[in-house]
Design an enzyme around this catalytic site. Structure first.
Site, PDB file in Angstrom:
ATOM      1  N   SER A  30       0.799  -1.212   0.000  1.00 34.90           N
ATOM      2  CA  SER A  30       0.000   0.000   0.000  1.00 34.90           C
ATOM      3  C   SER A  30       0.836   1.269   0.000  1.00 34.90           C
ATOM      4  CB  SER A  30      -0.950  -0.060   1.200  1.00 34.90           C
ATOM      5  OG  SER A  30      -2.162   0.565   0.887  1.00 34.90           O
ATOM      6  N   GLU A  43       9.791   5.524 -10.437  1.00 35.86           N
ATOM      7  CA  GLU A  43       9.347   5.967 -11.759  1.00 35.86           C
ATOM      8  C   GLU A  43       9.538   7.467 -11.989  1.00 35.86           C
ATOM      9  OE1 GLU A  43       5.380   4.621 -12.507  1.00 35.86           O
ATOM     10  OE2 GLU A  43       5.882   2.497 -12.271  1.00 35.86           O
ATOM     11  N   LYS A  98      -1.152  -4.037  -3.273  1.00 35.41           N
ATOM     12  CA  LYS A  98      -2.436  -3.504  -2.794  1.00 35.41           C
ATOM     13  C   LYS A  98      -2.635  -2.151  -3.460  1.00 35.41           C
ATOM     14  CE  LYS A  98      -5.457  -1.475   0.186  1.00 35.41           C
ATOM     15  NZ  LYS A  98      -5.874  -0.071   0.202  1.00 35.41           N
TER      16      LYS A  98
END
Length: 497
Positions: free
Chosen positions: A327, A338, A352
């Site tokens: 999460s 990224e 998740k």
């Protein structure tokens, strides 16, 4: 708007937690953009064939209004009236209403949607906002089972060797199969110093093991930092709680004073927590204007959360992840990877990728349900897939050993999977148990006695609760001393210079 997408900037540091746009609570995210001023309570009245309802919004008093006819609820009303009038014992109105809501939520077949009573809701909030007493493991309901997402660093659960994806089958002999995560947590939690016995099924095993844990106060501290060799700072985040961002900032400053030249951000075994804390920490690394996070609703509409200006961390860095990183941990890892080009080291994360909204009723109960997906900066949905590291590194095999039942007594001539696990642990610790075959022979007994003498315990040659606990504790220490993932992270981060 940017390419038809709403852009949202991270939260200001000065805003209070209750004013944050979105937040995630131990594995799930709460939306609090409107401070729970949505519908809080309703009571059905049927008078002279006219259906009316009393509604309360925020602090306003309830008023009676005429509702629009809803034929889809006719069957529900009829069932309610029939039970109230004809059931062989009296049933409380609250019991039936709560049951109806629970039924609706369960029909979603979504482990992250739940209806919580006042007591459960209180525990739900305390887990994030302060220390609490229990065993220190994040759990979720999955396919009818209560499954461990991740144990918290330094907790009784971690010390007992509980691992991500272990199933909790029973608590003190009471089956938790079919329960919600919150119902199971209510059974597991308790006062510091009290004991709780869990029946565990280790991932990949059909055997059941009973483990008795002593509940403790789970600490508020969520960030741990230390300086390694060559100016490499190791900063571990164990969960995302109220003060995690401030703790992280303080840790970074402390590491700078100690000559930090590069940084390892460690979110292994971190089950998540408050989303706003993850966003604020990500903002320390991600260049201004680049995406930290995206969310997508049922209609496909997306919102972008982008990095703001400010002082950025520019030293080389890596992020460590594993199967217990879930999460908010995954949100941070994906953002840094990224949008800031920071490599990931370790094993695939938990996976998740949904957002929950929590609505509070006047009686203190809470309805929590999934309202959005969250996506990585590049638009990937990692739900049930996880995030793959750039450098995949596993821990030694002994790091994946299951727990040993602390209620059982393993002794000469015993035969079981627990014996086999104990033999593997003894061998990893440098003791010779002979053949690792699950048979407790004289070689195994001699190895156990040697271990007990080294640990200043009575050399009985029998593995009972204390010896089992000590074995698992020493294995945990061994993993820490021979952390192959951390060593690889050190190699990678120094190449990033």
């Amino acid at each position: 708007m940017e390419n038809g997408m709403k852009v949202v900037k991270p939260l200001d540091d000065e805003k209070k937690q209750t004013e944050s746009g979105q937040e995630e609570q131990t594995g799930y995210i709460r939306m609090k953009k409107f401070k729970f001023v949505m519908l809080l309570f309703f009571v059905i009245f049927i008078t002279a064939g006219i259906t009316t309802a009393a509604f309360a919004f925020g602090d306003q008093k309830a008023v009676n209004v005429t509702t629009v006819n809803r034929p889809e609820f006719d069957k529900l009303y009829k069932a309610y009236d029939s039970i109230q009038k004809k059931y062989y014992t009296k049933v409380k109105q609250k019991t039936l209403v709560d049951g109806a809501i629970n039924g609706m939520v369960e029909s979603l077949n979504d482990p992250y949607s739940d209806y919580m009573s006042k007591t459960e809701a209180s525990d739900f909030n305390n887990t994030i906002s302060s220390s609490f007493e229990g065993i220190g493991a994040e759990v979720e309901e999955k396919d009818g089972y209560i499954v461990i997402v991740s144990p918290i660093k330094g907790s009784p659960a971690e010390k007992a060797g509980l691992k991500p994806n272990d199933k909790i089958l029973a608590v003190d002999g009471k089956s938790v199969h079919g329960m919600s995560a919150n119902e199971a947590v209510m059974l597991i939690r308790g006062k510091k110093g009290t004991k709780v016995t869990l029946t565990i099924q280790h991932v990949g095993s059909k055997d059941e093991t009973k483990v008795t844990l002593t509940r403790d106060t789970i600490p508020v501290n969520t960030v741990y930092a230390k300086m390694l060799k060559n100016g490499v700072a190791h900063i571990q985040i164990t969960t995302f709680s109220d003060g995690t961002y401030k703790e992280f900032k303080a840790a970074v400053e402390n590491m700078k004073k100690q000559g930090m030249k590069s940084m390892i951000v460690d979110v292994r075994q971190d089950p998540g927590g408050l989303l706003d804390q993850a966003i604020k920490i990500a903002n320390m690394f991600v260049p201004e204007g680049r995406t930290i996070l995206q969310t997508e609703d049922r209609n496909g509409s997306r919102e972008k959360y982008v990095a703001e200006s400010g002082t950025k961390i520019t030293v080389p860095a890596v992020v460590m992840i594993d199967g217990g990183s879930a999460s908010a941990s995954e949100i941070l890892a994906a953002a840094l990877n990224e949008s800031a080009g920071i490599p990931l080291v370790g094993e695939k994360s938990y996976g998740k990728g949904t957002v929950q909204s929590a609505e509070k009723f006047n009686d203190g109960s809470i309805l929590k349900f999934t309202v959005q997906k969250w996506l990585t900066p590049n638009g990937s949905w990692i739900h049930k897939k996880g995030i793959e590291p750039d450098e995949k590194v596993s821990l030694p095999d002994y790091a994946k050993l299951p727990v040993i039942g602390t209620d059982a007594e393993l002794k000469l001539y015993s035969v079981s999977e627990d014996v086999k696990t104990a033999e593997k642990m003894l061998k990893a610790l440098g003791y010779n148990p002979g053949r690792v075959d699950g048979y407790f022979d004289w070689n195994t007994k001699t190895a156990v006695e040697a271990f007990q003498m080294h640990e200043k315990m009575q050399p009985t040659g029998i593995i009972n609760g204390d010896t089992a606990t000590k074995l698992m504790s020493e294995i945990s220490n061994l993993i820490t001393r021979h952390d192959t993932q951390l060593k690889k992270a050190e190699e990678v981060v120094q190449k990033e210079k």
